[in-house]
Design an enzyme around this catalytic site. Structure first.
Site, mmCIF file in Angstrom:
data_model
loop_
_atom_site.group_PDB
_atom_site.id
_atom_site.type_symbol
_atom_site.label_atom_id
_atom_site.label_comp_id
_atom_site.label_asym_id
_atom_site.label_seq_id
_atom_site.Cartn_x
_atom_site.Cartn_y
_atom_site.Cartn_z
ATOM 1 N N ASP A 1 -25.002 19.059 16.675
ATOM 2 C CA ASP A 1 -24.411 18.745 17.977
ATOM 3 C C ASP A 1 -24.812 19.820 18.971
ATOM 4 O O ASP A 1 -25.089 20.966 18.581
ATOM 5 C CB ASP A 1 -22.887 18.666 17.881
ATOM 6 N N ARG B 1 -21.350 6.733 14.221
ATOM 7 C CA ARG B 1 -20.230 5.918 13.748
ATOM 8 C C ARG B 1 -20.474 4.414 13.713
ATOM 9 O O ARG B 1 -19.689 3.677 13.136
ATOM 10 C CB ARG B 1 -18.986 6.219 14.591
ATOM 11 N N TYR C 1 -19.464 21.785 29.319
ATOM 12 C CA TYR C 1 -18.369 21.736 28.338
ATOM 13 C C TYR C 1 -17.686 23.103 28.208
ATOM 14 O O TYR C 1 -16.478 23.189 28.034
ATOM 15 C CB TYR C 1 -18.904 21.271 26.972
ATOM 16 N N ARG D 1 -28.674 9.226 19.077
ATOM 17 C CA ARG D 1 -27.469 9.117 18.256
ATOM 18 C C ARG D 1 -27.636 8.076 17.148
ATOM 19 O O ARG D 1 -26.692 7.371 16.805
ATOM 20 C CB ARG D 1 -26.244 8.743 19.124
ATOM 21 N N ARG E 1 -18.484 10.752 6.672
ATOM 22 C CA ARG E 1 -17.613 11.584 7.503
ATOM 23 C C ARG E 1 -16.210 11.705 6.918
ATOM 24 O O ARG E 1 -15.539 12.714 7.114
ATOM 25 C CB ARG E 1 -17.540 11.019 8.925
HETATM 26 O O1 CP3 Z 1 -28.257 11.024 15.632
HETATM 27 C C1 CP3 Z 1 -28.362 11.904 16.508
HETATM 28 O O2 CP3 Z 1 -28.731 11.673 17.677
HETATM 29 C C2 CP3 Z 1 -28.178 13.371 16.099
HETATM 30 C C3 CP3 Z 1 -26.945 13.958 16.314
HETATM 31 C C4 CP3 Z 1 -26.320 14.229 17.679
HETATM 32 C C5 CP3 Z 1 -24.916 14.265 17.839
HETATM 33 N N1 CP3 Z 1 -24.631 14.700 19.093
HETATM 34 C C6 CP3 Z 1 -23.944 13.929 16.786
HETATM 35 C C7 CP3 Z 1 -22.546 13.603 17.156
HETATM 36 C C8 CP3 Z 1 -26.888 14.591 18.908
HETATM 37 C C9 CP3 Z 1 -28.344 14.669 19.315
HETATM 38 C C10 CP3 Z 1 -25.804 14.902 19.796
HETATM 39 C C11 CP3 Z 1 -26.006 15.368 21.172
HETATM 40 C C12 CP3 Z 1 -24.831 15.518 22.049
HETATM 41 N N2 CP3 Z 1 -23.567 15.935 21.729
HETATM 42 C C13 CP3 Z 1 -24.876 15.341 23.473
HETATM 43 C C14 CP3 Z 1 -26.096 14.997 24.284
HETATM 44 C C15 CP3 Z 1 -26.513 13.585 24.158
HETATM 45 C C16 CP3 Z 1 -25.571 12.587 24.789
HETATM 46 O O3 CP3 Z 1 -25.112 11.705 24.040
HETATM 47 O O4 CP3 Z 1 -25.331 12.664 25.984
HETATM 48 C C17 CP3 Z 1 -23.590 15.598 23.963
HETATM 49 C C18 CP3 Z 1 -23.149 15.522 25.409
HETATM 50 C C19 CP3 Z 1 -22.773 15.993 22.856
HETATM 51 C C20 CP3 Z 1 -21.357 16.450 22.874
HETATM 52 C C21 CP3 Z 1 -20.486 15.585 22.076
HETATM 53 N N3 CP3 Z 1 -20.495 15.535 20.687
HETATM 54 C C22 CP3 Z 1 -19.506 14.692 22.530
HETATM 55 C C23 CP3 Z 1 -19.179 14.443 23.992
HETATM 56 C C24 CP3 Z 1 -18.937 14.121 21.399
HETATM 57 C C25 CP3 Z 1 -17.743 13.203 21.372
HETATM 58 C C26 CP3 Z 1 -18.056 11.860 21.893
HETATM 59 C C27 CP3 Z 1 -18.189 10.914 20.763
HETATM 60 O O5 CP3 Z 1 -19.177 10.172 20.746
HETATM 61 O O6 CP3 Z 1 -17.293 10.929 19.925
HETATM 62 C C28 CP3 Z 1 -19.588 14.623 20.255
HETATM 63 C C29 CP3 Z 1 -19.344 14.280 18.837
HETATM 64 C C30 CP3 Z 1 -20.497 13.749 18.059
HETATM 65 N N4 CP3 Z 1 -21.741 14.308 18.019
HETATM 66 C C31 CP3 Z 1 -20.481 12.626 17.186
HETATM 67 C C32 CP3 Z 1 -21.768 12.533 16.624
HETATM 68 C C33 CP3 Z 1 -22.243 11.531 15.597
HETATM 69 C C34 CP3 Z 1 -19.277 11.775 16.860
HETATM 70 C C35 CP3 Z 1 -18.387 12.573 15.957
HETATM 71 C C36 CP3 Z 1 -17.817 11.804 14.795
HETATM 72 O O7 CP3 Z 1 -18.503 11.567 13.791
HETATM 73 O O8 CP3 Z 1 -16.621 11.488 14.856
#
Ligand code: CP3
Length: 345
Positions: A77, A31, A153, A27, A40
């Site tokens: 994502d 943010r 999910y 990640r 964003r």
């Molecule tokens: O920089 C990176 O790693 C690349 C992008 C990336 C995102 N999500 C962007 C994202 C990657 C590799 C993921 C994987 C992901 N997404 C996983 C597996 C890895 C882990 O962290 O366990 C999972 C379970 C998800 C599902 C997901 N996406 C959730 C549960 C959430 C909400 C939780 C949160 O952190 O807000 C997201 C949203 C998400 N995916 C964000 C980002 C940067 C935040 C969204 C925002 O910008 O508001």
């Protein structure tokens, strides 16, 4: 001109132990970075953001410009797959992902190529543009969620505390659940192959919820689908390195590595890195600093970084976190970690 084989990240994935481990963090675009928050704001709908190459290319490059990581990860994502399969998916600010729950594959698109080549075409465009924009020494990681985690999910309709609906479906209606997993396996193979065609050097499979399964079910729903994906992707791309992240797999790590055929294993925060490396029989390991140390910072962070470095010494090791970086992390603590890993400053 440098060949891709010279990238330090890829050398470690081929089994080399480097004096200074390559580093990236899960990640890394997100943010905690002010430049990401500003980007964003231009597109508040997270899925639309994910499908706009102009946004995703910039988000991917932000942490590379700021920190010079050894690898970049495609900005997307894991939940774009259920979206592409026709399930309703949306993100609510502060609540996380929401989905209209499914209990079988009946309502999902059945042709994997149709699913991937439709809605997910902008993802491949992002990979192509990144390939051209990245410095030659920086590896490009493509990724997908592992079927168990994506299904969690899809069945729960979002995040969950105890995954009771998911587990009940898997335990009591295994045929229906298998239908969902099969659809995910087939779609994920096509999706990952397309990412490699577009220019990804490496793939990572995120199985964030692997660790909630008892051993027999872990074999069936985490190991077996992951094995099928590795086999399917390699039938088109025999040499592509694949990193598996079966979070909290614990003592099942050895079996996971052996039976899935992943190239390397990403290790979570609570598993000792050295013991994990022994369990996976010398395969490269990635990890596993506690992301909370990046929030706390200071000398406790330095000591924690040293501990991970020490555990990885003499082995093929990629420095990373045990899970994704968290939004309240001060960006300067990330720099402090990198400087310590690279022994500068
Ligand atoms: O920089 C990176 O790693 C690349 C992008 C990336 C995102 N999500 C962007 C994202 C990657 C590799 C993921 C994987 C992901 N997404 C996983 C597996 C890895 C882990 O962290 O366990 C999972 C379970 C998800 C599902 C997901 N996406 C959730 C549960 C959430 C909400 C939780 C949160 O952190 O807000 C997201 C949203 C998400 N995916 C964000 C980002 C940067 C935040 C969204 C925002 O910008 O508001």
């Amino acid at each position: 001109m440098k060949t891709t084989a010279e990238k330090p990240f890829l050398r470690v994935l081929r089994g080399e132990a480097l004096e200074t481990p390559p580093i990236w963090i899960m990640r890394q675009a997100g943010r905690y970075l002010p430049e990401y928050r500003a980007l964003r704001e231009k597109q508040p709908d997270f899925l639309k953001f994910c499908y706009t190459p102009e946004m995703t290319v910039e988000a991917t490059l932000q942490p590379i410009r700021r920190y010079g990581f050894d690898a970049s990860i495609l900005f997307s994502d894991i939940l774009v797959i259920p979206d592409a399969l026709g399930q309703k998916v949306w993100f609510e600010g502060g609540v996380g992902p929401k989905l209209e729950p499914v209990t079988s594959a009946a309502t999902l698109i059945s042709d994997p190529a149709e699913a991937v080549d439709g809605l997910l075409a902008p993802v491949m465009e992002t990979v192509r543009q990144l390939r051209a924009a990245l410095p030659p020494e920086v590896a490009l990681i493509g990724f997908a969620g592992a079927p168990w985690t994506v299904a969690s999910y899809m069945v729960e309709g979002g995040s969950s505390r105890d995954f009771s609906k998911l587990k009940q479906l898997a335990y009591a209606c295994p045929d229906d659940f298998q239908g969902i997993i099969d659809r995910l396996v087939e779609t994920t193979i096509v999706y990952l192959c397309r990412q490699v065609d577009a220019g990804a050097d490496v793939l990572q499979l995120f199985d964030t919820w692997a660790g909630i399964l008892p051993p027999a079910e872990f074999r069936k729903w985490s190991i077996e689908p992951t094995r099928r994906i590795c086999e399917g992707v390699r039938s088109e791309h025999p040499d592509i390195p694949i990193i598996g992240f079966p979070r909290d797999a614990g003592l099942m790590l050895g079996e996971y590595a052996e039976k899935t055929g992943v190239t390397a294993v990403s290790i979570d925060t609570s598993t000792p890195l050295g013991a994990a490396a022994d369990l996976v029989k010398g395969r490269p390991v990635q990890g596993n600093l506690d992301p909370i140390h990046l929030i706390s910072g200071g000398e406790a962070l330095d000591r924690a970084v040293d501990e991970v470095l020490e555990a990885g010494k003499g082995r093929p090791h990629i420095f990373n976190l045990g899970h994704g970086i968290l939004p309240p992390t001060p960006p300067e603590n990330v720099q402090r970690m990198i400087d310590r890993v690279r022994n500068v400053g």
